[in-house]
Design an enzyme around this catalytic site. Structure first.
Site, PDB file in Angstrom:
ATOM      1  N   LYS A  68       8.853   5.934   8.172  1.00 37.01           N
ATOM      2  CA  LYS A  68       7.791   6.928   8.400  1.00 37.01           C
ATOM      3  C   LYS A  68       8.346   8.331   8.675  1.00 37.01           C
ATOM      4  O   LYS A  68       7.824   9.325   8.165  1.00 37.01           O
ATOM      5  CB  LYS A  68       6.883   6.490   9.550  1.00 37.01           C
ATOM      6  CG  LYS A  68       5.980   5.306   9.192  1.00 37.01           C
ATOM      7  CD  LYS A  68       5.059   4.952  10.343  1.00 37.01           C
ATOM      8  CE  LYS A  68       4.145   3.790   9.988  1.00 37.01           C
ATOM      9  NZ  LYS A  68       3.203   3.458  11.051  1.00 37.01           N
ATOM     10  N   ASP A 104      -2.677   6.795  11.140  1.00 35.54           N
ATOM     11  CA  ASP A 104      -2.565   5.898  12.306  1.00 35.54           C
ATOM     12  C   ASP A 104      -3.351   6.457  13.501  1.00 35.54           C
ATOM     13  O   ASP A 104      -3.978   5.697  14.247  1.00 35.54           O
ATOM     14  CB  ASP A 104      -1.092   5.722  12.717  1.00 35.54           C
ATOM     15  CG  ASP A 104      -0.347   4.749  11.820  1.00 35.54           C
ATOM     16  OD1 ASP A 104      -0.989   3.867  11.211  1.00 35.54           O
ATOM     17  OD2 ASP A 104       0.893   4.867  11.731  1.00 35.54           O
TER      18      ASP A 104
HETATM   19  P1  NAP Z   1       9.315   2.142  16.794  1.00 38.44           P
HETATM   20  O1  NAP Z   1       9.140   3.575  16.468  1.00 38.44           O
HETATM   21  O2  NAP Z   1      10.523   1.409  16.276  1.00 38.44           O
HETATM   22  O3  NAP Z   1       9.277   1.999  18.398  1.00 38.44           O
HETATM   23  C1  NAP Z   1       9.517   0.731  18.991  1.00 38.44           C
HETATM   24  C2  NAP Z   1       9.063   0.759  20.455  1.00 38.44           C
HETATM   25  O4  NAP Z   1       9.200  -0.577  20.966  1.00 38.44           O
HETATM   26  C3  NAP Z   1       9.923   1.658  21.355  1.00 38.44           C
HETATM   27  O5  NAP Z   1       9.119   2.165  22.384  1.00 38.44           O
HETATM   28  C4  NAP Z   1      10.947   0.645  21.892  1.00 38.44           C
HETATM   29  O6  NAP Z   1      11.517   1.037  23.113  1.00 38.44           O
HETATM   30  C5  NAP Z   1      10.047  -0.538  22.136  1.00 38.44           C
HETATM   31  N1  NAP Z   1      10.745  -1.800  22.246  1.00 38.44           N
HETATM   32  C6  NAP Z   1      11.407  -2.475  21.285  1.00 38.44           C
HETATM   33  N2  NAP Z   1      11.881  -3.638  21.781  1.00 38.44           N
HETATM   34  C7  NAP Z   1      11.495  -3.692  23.094  1.00 38.44           C
HETATM   35  C8  NAP Z   1      11.671  -4.628  24.146  1.00 38.44           C
HETATM   36  N3  NAP Z   1      12.347  -5.776  23.959  1.00 38.44           N
HETATM   37  N4  NAP Z   1      11.134  -4.363  25.353  1.00 38.44           N
HETATM   38  C9  NAP Z   1      10.444  -3.223  25.568  1.00 38.44           C
HETATM   39  N5  NAP Z   1      10.244  -2.278  24.608  1.00 38.44           N
HETATM   40  C10 NAP Z   1      10.774  -2.520  23.391  1.00 38.44           C
HETATM   41  O7  NAP Z   1       8.059   1.267  16.307  1.00 38.44           O
HETATM   42  P2  NAP Z   1       6.551   1.779  16.101  1.00 38.44           P
HETATM   43  O8  NAP Z   1       6.366   2.191  14.697  1.00 38.44           O
HETATM   44  O9  NAP Z   1       6.233   2.726  17.203  1.00 38.44           O
HETATM   45  O10 NAP Z   1       5.746   0.409  16.271  1.00 38.44           O
HETATM   46  C11 NAP Z   1       5.517  -0.147  17.566  1.00 38.44           C
HETATM   47  C12 NAP Z   1       4.553  -1.318  17.432  1.00 38.44           C
HETATM   48  O11 NAP Z   1       3.281  -0.838  16.995  1.00 38.44           O
HETATM   49  C13 NAP Z   1       5.001  -2.366  16.412  1.00 38.44           C
HETATM   50  O12 NAP Z   1       4.745  -3.638  16.946  1.00 38.44           O
HETATM   51  C14 NAP Z   1       4.109  -2.097  15.223  1.00 38.44           C
HETATM   52  O13 NAP Z   1       3.840  -3.269  14.470  1.00 38.44           O
HETATM   53  C15 NAP Z   1       2.847  -1.612  15.889  1.00 38.44           C
HETATM   54  N6  NAP Z   1       2.030  -0.750  15.008  1.00 38.44           N
HETATM   55  C16 NAP Z   1       0.768  -1.161  14.728  1.00 38.44           C
HETATM   56  C17 NAP Z   1      -0.033  -0.387  13.921  1.00 38.44           C
HETATM   57  C18 NAP Z   1      -1.429  -0.852  13.623  1.00 38.44           C
HETATM   58  O14 NAP Z   1      -2.063  -0.329  12.706  1.00 38.44           O
HETATM   59  N7  NAP Z   1      -1.965  -1.769  14.396  1.00 38.44           N
HETATM   60  C19 NAP Z   1       0.452   0.804  13.371  1.00 38.44           C
HETATM   61  C20 NAP Z   1       1.745   1.204  13.681  1.00 38.44           C
HETATM   62  C21 NAP Z   1       2.538   0.400  14.497  1.00 38.44           C
HETATM   63  P3  NAP Z   1      12.971   1.759  23.153  1.00 38.44           P
HETATM   64  O15 NAP Z   1      12.704   3.217  22.878  1.00 38.44           O
HETATM   65  O16 NAP Z   1      13.446   1.483  24.523  1.00 38.44           O
HETATM   66  O17 NAP Z   1      13.808   1.107  22.080  1.00 38.44           O
END
Ligand code: NAP
Length: 269
Positions: A68, A104
């Protein structure tokens, strides 16, 4: 009027788990549009070359992890919300140039309004996570009337730098307890619970009147949403946001709203 895309793709790595082809192809069929929405697994090293080819073809599509931010960097023009979020989940081609948008934020907004029956106003929001999805959540909160978000993240520095991009809207929280105290809405935006039964925070520790939105989605709902409901809280997983961001992308590409019922039916099948 924007030219109709010649091809529709989802760019991710990996991408085979994505539900988007299921409901986007249902929407295309319902609208009688003779295109197929294709999932493209593209390694980061191949992204730039692939994007060049897609622009030449007049393609449009969606972007998912981990591309993204990279696609945002590759676009000739970003919509204001894509610039604010720093990420593109929806793109199209116009006059041989790549245009990037982010649906989003509005998809999250629509899911919250559906859950609560109204746009939050003068509310405190607890946000767990500080990645790209959390940035989209803050872009939505920034548009709500006098709402503020307390942001907790496993890596505190990332929460601080995200909050700095949303001054007056977001403040970092040192603990999940300080983030959620008194919150009217608790939003989970980490990857915890994508597989398995792990939950980001025990629902018993949330305010008794809080609404709960888990951005994570999976068939059968997440453990956190099930546990929050069992405690009597209103709770929804990430599926409504996923459908909404996809429906809004469809509107950007074709200038018409898709059949959302057909999209939901396809997911239920
Ligand atoms: P991202 O940019 O890779 O960010 C990942 C986030 O998860 C960071 O805050 C990271 O913390 C945290 N994290 C990862 N492993 C962890 C753990 N074991 N314990 C605590 N925190 C942890 O990903 P993203 O794009 O923001 O996506 C985040 C979630 O939202 C995903 O599950 C994704 O599927 C979901 N999502 C859903 C939609 C929807 O339409 N429903 C849209 C977009 C995303 P650190 O900074 O400490 O690594």
């Amino acid at each position: 009027m924007r030219p109709r895309p010649t091809r529709l793709v989802l760019l991710g790595h990996p991408v085979s788990h994505s539900l988007s082809p299921v409901f986007q192809n249902a929407a295309l069929r319902a609208a009688g549009i003779p295109l197929t929405y294709e999932a493209c697994d593209v390694a980061p090293s191949d992204l730039e070359t692939l994007l060049g080819g897609l622009v030449r073809q007049g393609a449009a599509g969606n972007v998912t992890a981990p591309h993204k931010a990279a696609v945002a960097g590759a676009c000739a023009h970003l919509t204001p919300v894509a610039r604010q979020v720093g990420a593109v989940n929806t793109f199209w081609t116009e006059n041989g140039a790549l245009i990037g948008d982010n649906t989003d934020a509005e998809g999250f907004h629509n899911a919250v309004v559906h859950l609560r029956g109204a746009t939050p106003s003068q509310a405190t929001i607890a946000l767990l996570g500080a990645g790209g999805a959390a940035a989209a959540v803050l872009a939505a909160v920034a548009g709500w009337d006098r709402c503020t978000a307390r942001v907790w993240n496993r890596t505190p520095e990332r929460a601080r730098s995200l909050c700095a991009r949303f001054p007056g809207v977001a403040i970092p929280a040192d603990t999940t307890a300080s983030a959620t105290a008194g919150a009217a809405l608790v939003v989970h935006a980490t990857t915890v619970g994508v597989t398995g039964e792990a939950v980001p925070i025990d629902p018993d520790l949330l305010p008794a009147t809080a609404d709960v939105v888990d951005l994570v989605y999976r068939r059968g709902e997440t453990a956190w949403v099930r546990q929050a409901r069992a405690r009597g809280l209103r709770a929804v997983d990430g599926l409504p946001m996923l459908i909404e961001q996809g429906a809004l992308a469809f509107e950007r590409w074709f200038g018409e709203a898709p059949d959302r019922a057909a999209m939901w039916t396809a997911l239920a099948g």
